[in-house]
Scaffold this motif. Structure first.
Motif, short mmCIF file in Angstrom:
data_model
loop_
_atom_site.label_atom_id
_atom_site.label_comp_id
_atom_site.label_asym_id
_atom_site.label_seq_id
_atom_site.Cartn_x
_atom_site.Cartn_y
_atom_site.Cartn_z
N ILE A 24 6.50 -1.07 14.20
CA ILE A 24 6.69 -1.59 12.84
C ILE A 24 8.07 -1.19 12.33
O ILE A 24 8.43 -0.02 12.37
CB ILE A 24 5.60 -1.06 11.90
CG1 ILE A 24 4.24 -1.60 12.33
CG2 ILE A 24 5.90 -1.42 10.44
CD1 ILE A 24 3.07 -1.00 11.58
N ASP A 25 8.83 -2.17 11.85
CA ASP A 25 10.12 -1.83 11.24
C ASP A 25 10.22 -2.37 9.81
O ASP A 25 11.27 -2.27 9.19
CB ASP A 25 11.29 -2.27 12.10
CG ASP A 25 11.47 -3.77 12.17
OD1 ASP A 25 10.63 -4.50 11.62
OD2 ASP A 25 12.45 -4.21 12.78
N GLY A 26 9.14 -2.87 9.29
CA GLY A 26 9.08 -3.28 7.89
C GLY A 26 7.63 -3.17 7.45
O GLY A 26 6.73 -3.63 8.15
N GLN A 38 6.28 -6.41 12.97
CA GLN A 38 6.22 -5.68 14.24
C GLN A 38 7.20 -6.30 15.23
O GLN A 38 6.89 -7.28 15.89
CB GLN A 38 4.80 -5.71 14.82
CG GLN A 38 3.84 -4.78 14.13
CD GLN A 38 2.50 -4.73 14.83
OE1 GLN A 38 1.89 -5.76 15.05
NE2 GLN A 38 2.05 -3.54 15.15
N ASN A 39 8.39 -5.70 15.30
CA ASN A 39 9.39 -6.17 16.27
C ASN A 39 9.26 -5.44 17.59
O ASN A 39 9.94 -5.79 18.55
CB ASN A 39 10.80 -6.02 15.71
CG ASN A 39 11.09 -7.07 14.66
OD1 ASN A 39 10.59 -8.19 14.75
ND2 ASN A 39 11.87 -6.73 13.66
N GLY A 40 8.40 -4.43 17.67
CA GLY A 40 8.17 -3.71 18.91
C GLY A 40 7.03 -4.31 19.70
O GLY A 40 6.49 -3.70 20.61
N ARG A 45 6.03 -10.24 15.41
CA ARG A 45 5.01 -10.83 14.54
C ARG A 45 4.97 -10.19 13.17
O ARG A 45 5.51 -9.11 12.95
CB ARG A 45 3.65 -10.73 15.21
CG ARG A 45 3.20 -9.31 15.46
CD ARG A 45 2.04 -9.29 16.42
NE ARG A 45 1.36 -7.99 16.40
CZ ARG A 45 0.20 -7.78 16.94
NH1 ARG A 45 -0.46 -8.76 17.53
NH2 ARG A 45 -0.35 -6.59 16.90
N VAL A 46 4.32 -10.89 12.25
CA VAL A 46 4.01 -10.39 10.92
C VAL A 46 2.50 -10.23 10.87
O VAL A 46 1.76 -11.16 11.23
CB VAL A 46 4.50 -11.36 9.82
CG1 VAL A 46 4.11 -10.86 8.44
CG2 VAL A 46 6.00 -11.57 9.93
N VAL A 47 2.04 -9.05 10.46
CA VAL A 47 0.62 -8.71 10.54
C VAL A 47 0.11 -8.23 9.19
O VAL A 47 0.80 -7.51 8.46
CB VAL A 47 0.39 -7.61 11.60
CG1 VAL A 47 -1.07 -7.28 11.74
CG2 VAL A 47 0.98 -8.00 12.93
#
Length: 65
Positions: A24-26, A38-40, A45-47
């Protein structure tokens, strides 16, 4: 991670088994839930993370990938 604004204590947000919260970076609060980028994770994706009554991440729903 979460921060108790009264004591400044830092700790992990508990997660029930089967819910992936890494990469998670946001992270944004949305009512009693969290919206995360989640860019990792592949694909990125956006969750939507649903929190239970104890503040644990109980369920996730992918909003966009």
């Amino acid at each position: 991670m979460r921060v108790d604004l009264t004591t400044c204590a830092v700790g992990r947000v508990p997660t029930l088994p089967g819910v992936a919260t890494y990469g998670i970076d946001g992270l944004y609060g949305h009512g009693d839930a969290l919206i995360a980028v989640q860019n990792g994770w592949q694909p990125h994706r956006v969750v939507h993370f649903e929190l239970d009554a104890n503040g644990r991440v109980a369920r996730s729903t992918v909003l966009a990938a």
